[in-house]
Design a protein around this motif. Structure first.
Motif, PDB file in Angstrom:
ATOM      1  N   ASN A 124      97.217  52.654  -5.544  1.00  0.00           N
ATOM      2  CA  ASN A 124      95.978  52.357  -4.811  1.00  0.00           C
ATOM      3  C   ASN A 124      94.750  52.683  -5.654  1.00  0.00           C
ATOM      4  N   MET A 125      94.821  53.797  -6.350  1.00  0.00           N
ATOM      5  CA  MET A 125      93.670  54.220  -7.159  1.00  0.00           C
ATOM      6  C   MET A 125      93.362  53.186  -8.252  1.00  0.00           C
ATOM      7  N   LEU A 126      94.422  52.687  -8.899  1.00  0.00           N
ATOM      8  CA  LEU A 126      94.210  51.730  -9.988  1.00  0.00           C
ATOM      9  C   LEU A 126      93.534  50.457  -9.486  1.00  0.00           C
ATOM     10  N   MET A 127      93.859  50.074  -8.257  1.00  0.00           N
ATOM     11  CA  MET A 127      93.276  48.852  -7.701  1.00  0.00           C
ATOM     12  C   MET A 127      91.823  49.068  -7.284  1.00  0.00           C
ATOM     13  N   ASN A 128      91.393  50.334  -7.173  1.00  0.00           N
ATOM     14  CA  ASN A 128      90.041  50.621  -6.654  1.00  0.00           C
ATOM     15  C   ASN A 128      89.287  51.603  -7.533  1.00  0.00           C
ATOM     16  N   ALA A 129      89.505  51.525  -8.829  1.00  0.00           N
ATOM     17  CA  ALA A 129      88.916  52.557  -9.695  1.00  0.00           C
ATOM     18  C   ALA A 129      87.499  52.223 -10.146  1.00  0.00           C
ATOM     19  N   GLY A 130      86.912  51.183  -9.581  1.00  0.00           N
ATOM     20  CA  GLY A 130      85.506  50.856  -9.855  1.00  0.00           C
ATOM     21  C   GLY A 130      85.244  50.597 -11.331  1.00  0.00           C
ATOM     22  N   GLY A 131      86.138  49.868 -11.996  1.00  0.00           N
ATOM     23  CA  GLY A 131      85.889  49.463 -13.388  1.00  0.00           C
ATOM     24  C   GLY A 131      86.203  50.547 -14.414  1.00  0.00           C
ATOM     25  N   LYS A 132      86.583  51.725 -13.974  1.00  0.00           N
ATOM     26  CA  LYS A 132      86.935  52.792 -14.933  1.00  0.00           C
ATOM     27  C   LYS A 132      88.196  52.396 -15.697  1.00  0.00           C
ATOM     28  N   LYS A 133      88.166  52.604 -17.014  1.00  0.00           N
ATOM     29  CA  LYS A 133      89.382  52.346 -17.801  1.00  0.00           C
ATOM     30  C   LYS A 133      90.268  53.592 -17.727  1.00  0.00           C
ATOM     31  N   ILE A 134      91.459  53.404 -17.194  1.00  0.00           N
ATOM     32  CA  ILE A 134      92.325  54.560 -16.943  1.00  0.00           C
ATOM     33  C   ILE A 134      93.557  54.521 -17.837  1.00  0.00           C
ATOM     34  N   ALA A 135      93.874  55.657 -18.440  1.00  0.00           N
ATOM     35  CA  ALA A 135      95.153  55.793 -19.145  1.00  0.00           C
ATOM     36  C   ALA A 135      96.059  56.636 -18.268  1.00  0.00           C
ATOM     37  N   LEU A 136      97.303  56.202 -18.156  1.00  0.00           N
ATOM     38  CA  LEU A 136      98.243  56.899 -17.274  1.00  0.00           C
ATOM     39  C   LEU A 136      99.363  57.528 -18.087  1.00  0.00           C
ATOM     40  N   ILE A 137      99.653  58.773 -17.834  1.00  0.00           N
ATOM     41  CA  ILE A 137     100.836  59.400 -18.440  1.00  0.00           C
ATOM     42  C   ILE A 137     101.777  59.729 -17.282  1.00  0.00           C
ATOM     43  N   ILE A 138     102.974  59.187 -17.365  1.00  0.00           N
ATOM     44  CA  ILE A 138     103.908  59.337 -16.242  1.00  0.00           C
ATOM     45  C   ILE A 138     105.152  60.085 -16.683  1.00  0.00           C
ATOM     46  N   ASN A 139     105.525  61.062 -15.903  1.00  0.00           N
ATOM     47  CA  ASN A 139     106.734  61.829 -16.195  1.00  0.00           C
ATOM     48  C   ASN A 139     107.629  61.761 -14.971  1.00  0.00           C
ATOM     49  N   GLU A 140     108.897  61.494 -15.206  1.00  0.00           N
ATOM     50  CA  GLU A 140     109.786  61.281 -14.074  1.00  0.00           C
ATOM     51  C   GLU A 140     111.087  62.031 -14.273  1.00  0.00           C
ATOM     52  N   PHE A 141     111.693  62.494 -13.192  1.00  0.00           N
ATOM     53  CA  PHE A 141     112.993  63.153 -13.282  1.00  0.00           C
ATOM     54  C   PHE A 141     114.055  62.071 -13.118  1.00  0.00           C
ATOM     55  N   GLY A 142     115.047  62.065 -13.980  1.00  0.00           N
ATOM     56  CA  GLY A 142     116.068  61.019 -13.901  1.00  0.00           C
ATOM     57  C   GLY A 142     115.855  60.014 -15.018  1.00  0.00           C
ATOM     58  N   ASP A 143     116.938  59.322 -15.369  1.00  0.00           N
ATOM     59  CA  ASP A 143     116.927  58.504 -16.585  1.00  0.00           C
ATOM     60  C   ASP A 143     116.301  57.123 -16.440  1.00  0.00           C
ATOM     61  N   LEU A 144     115.821  56.829 -15.268  1.00  0.00           N
ATOM     62  CA  LEU A 144     115.342  55.466 -15.041  1.00  0.00           C
ATOM     63  C   LEU A 144     113.841  55.515 -14.798  1.00  0.00           C
ATOM     64  N   GLY A 145     113.050  54.791 -15.581  1.00  0.00           N
ATOM     65  CA  GLY A 145     111.596  54.864 -15.400  1.00  0.00           C
ATOM     66  C   GLY A 145     111.114  54.006 -14.252  1.00  0.00           C
ATOM     67  N   VAL A 146     111.410  54.423 -13.033  1.00  0.00           N
ATOM     68  CA  VAL A 146     111.055  53.584 -11.872  1.00  0.00           C
ATOM     69  C   VAL A 146     109.543  53.584 -11.642  1.00  0.00           C
ATOM     70  N   ASP A 147     108.923  54.770 -11.699  1.00  0.00           N
ATOM     71  CA  ASP A 147     107.482  54.849 -11.398  1.00  0.00           C
ATOM     72  C   ASP A 147     106.674  54.006 -12.385  1.00  0.00           C
ATOM     73  N   GLY A 148     107.007  54.115 -13.671  1.00  0.00           N
ATOM     74  CA  GLY A 148     106.297  53.344 -14.687  1.00  0.00           C
ATOM     75  C   GLY A 148     106.456  51.848 -14.430  1.00  0.00           C
ATOM     76  N   GLU A 149     107.675  51.456 -14.095  1.00  0.00           N
ATOM     77  CA  GLU A 149     107.957  50.050 -13.804  1.00  0.00           C
ATOM     78  C   GLU A 149     107.146  49.559 -12.610  1.00  0.00           C
ATOM     79  N   VAL A 150     107.098  50.400 -11.562  1.00  0.00           N
ATOM     80  CA  VAL A 150     106.374  50.019 -10.346  1.00  0.00           C
ATOM     81  C   VAL A 150     104.887  49.868 -10.675  1.00  0.00           C
ATOM     82  N   LEU A 151     104.352  50.804 -11.462  1.00  0.00           N
ATOM     83  CA  LEU A 151     102.917  50.766 -11.759  1.00  0.00           C
ATOM     84  C   LEU A 151     102.575  49.618 -12.707  1.00  0.00           C
ATOM     85  N   LYS A 152     103.477  49.341 -13.651  1.00  0.00           N
ATOM     86  CA  LYS A 152     103.226  48.188 -14.522  1.00  0.00           C
ATOM     87  C   LYS A 152     103.275  46.908 -13.690  1.00  0.00           C
ATOM     88  N   GLY A 153     104.148  46.914 -12.683  1.00  0.00           N
ATOM     89  CA  GLY A 153     104.317  45.736 -11.809  1.00  0.00           C
ATOM     90  C   GLY A 153     103.066  45.422 -11.010  1.00  0.00           C
TER      91      GLY A 153
END
Ligand SMILES: Nc1nc2c(ncn2[C@@H]2O[C@H](COP(=O)(O)OP(=O)(O)OP(=O)(O)O)[C@@H](O)[C@H]2O)c(=O)[nH]1
Length: 357
Positions: free
Chosen positions: A25-54
């Motif tokens: 939600n934040m990325l869709m409403n960040a008012g033009g701010k350029k955001i870099a995201l660092i994502i850390n996840e437990f488990g071998d599958l990068g689901v959160d990164g995939e969802v956010l890239k999606g």
């Protein structure tokens, strides 16, 4: 000229609390701010990164999403987080804001402390630690100490130096907060939310701001620009582990380092295509309940459907939605990550999930 520090927001909270949903939600409403995201996840599958890239936000492209996959961020600060941050800060085009999503099992304290490293301190500051809470799970008593379970864990492992690992982690994440988001407010009435608020305040000494949210919707103005400089206040936000360590040290006892998430385990499963996803969800529910699965998430290949199905289970609450078309050349498959407590019967859980598919 004095260089302005780049603000960094740390988003923490237990497994499935809604961290990724809030960030989306934040990325869709960040008012033009350029955001870099660092994502850390437990488990071998990068689901959160995939969802956010999606979600395809223009102010945060795939290039701006960095996944840290070598374990929980609190254990890999020196080897993984700091070098990643250094590389990010060397980029020609700097982000306006950095957002870090910790894994649901990470302690935020070591991460915040890393912002005091000489090379980092001069260039970045922690704008705020935001702790996301699954209000419905708190109301259901999921973070209250289950004494029978803790006793069983301690009997199995004498080195356990603390009470319920889930409860401790939950409190450590709250203790570090500048802002607490009482998420999933849609699942409770006003009185239920008040009780959750009281319970949280009873568990922590500080009084951070609290806001409630439905479906992770919090205005970006509230999330970004807190200006806390949290790294200068770590003395007031110590984790259970740090406090225990100090107490033992004062008594002259040397103490083995022991992280909370040692008590959690995950596995990733590749399954074939699933033609009846709603049947799968129905069959999965009792499996999750029987084996105390804390979190299950991933992607499902439904034959005949052009879109990828996302599956998300937090306890036995299961959501599914189609997020994006399978890309050409992308292998269609069902991939799931399953997280539970260390003492579970691993083989039986794998078999039961496979049988549900
Ligand atoms: N009912 C309800 N569901 C929500 C809300 N926020 C998130 N969810 C659902 O909760 C599930 C977990 O959300 P995520 O955003 O993936 O949680 P997370 O904290 O990133 O999870 P981990 O990274 O695995 O720890 C998803 O199915 C979301 O759709 C909310 O406010 N209300």
């Amino acid at each position: 000229m004095l260089q302005q520090k780049i603000p960094a927001t740390v988003i923490t909270g237990f497994l499935g609390a809604g961290k990724t949903t809030i960030i989306r939600n934040m990325l869709m409403n960040a008012g033009g701010k350029k955001i870099a995201l660092i994502i850390n996840e437990f488990g071998d599958l990068g689901v959160d990164g995939e969802v956010l890239k999606g979600c395809g936000a223009e102010n945060c492209t795939e290039d701006d999403i960095i996944e840290l996959t070598n374990g929980c961020i609190c254990c890999t600060v020196a080897d993984d987080f700091v070098p990643t941050m250094q590389r990010l800060l060397e980029r020609d085009v700097k982000p306006d804001h950095i957002v870090i999503e910790t894994s649901g099992l990470a302690l935020p304290q070591p991460l915040v402390a890393a912002f005091n490293w000489p090379d980092i301190r001069t260039r970045v500051t922690v704008d705020g630690v935001i702790t996301v809470v699954d209000s419905a799970a708190v109301a259901a008593g999921r973070f209250a100490d289950d004494h029978d379970k803790v006793d069983a864990l301690r009997a199995a492992d004498e080195s356990l130096d603390h009470e319920s690992p889930i409860e401790e982690l939950f409190e450590d994440q709250l203790t570090c907060a500048d802002l607490i988001v009482l998420n999933k407010a849609d699942l409770l009435d006003a009185q239920g939310i008040e009780r959750v608020r009281d319970e949280i305040f009873s568990r922590i000494a500080r009084k951070p701001t609290m806001v409630q949210a439905k479906n992770g919707q919090v205005p970006s103005m509230v999330l970004l620009g807190i200006g806390a400089g949290t790294e200068t206040d770590i003395e007031n936000r110590k984790s259970h582990h740090e406090l225990e360590h100090e107490a033992l040290h004062e008594n002259g006892v040397e103490h083995e380092h022991h992280h909370d998430h040692d008590e959690f385990e995950s596995f990733a499963l590749n399954l074939g295509s699933i033609s009846d996803p709603s049947g799968f969800v129905d069959r999965l529910k009792p499996v999750i309940e029987a084996h105390d699965v804390l979190r299950l998430k991933g992607f499902v290949d439904v034959p005949g459907k052009p879109m990828r199905l996302v599956i998300q289970a937090v306890g036995s609450r299961i959501d599914t939605y189609f997020d994006r078309p399978w890309a050409s050349g992308e292998k269609r498959e069902t991939r799931l990550v399953v997280i539970g407590l260390h003492d579970w019967d691993f083989g039986a859980v794998v078999e039961a999930v496979q049988a549900a598919a």
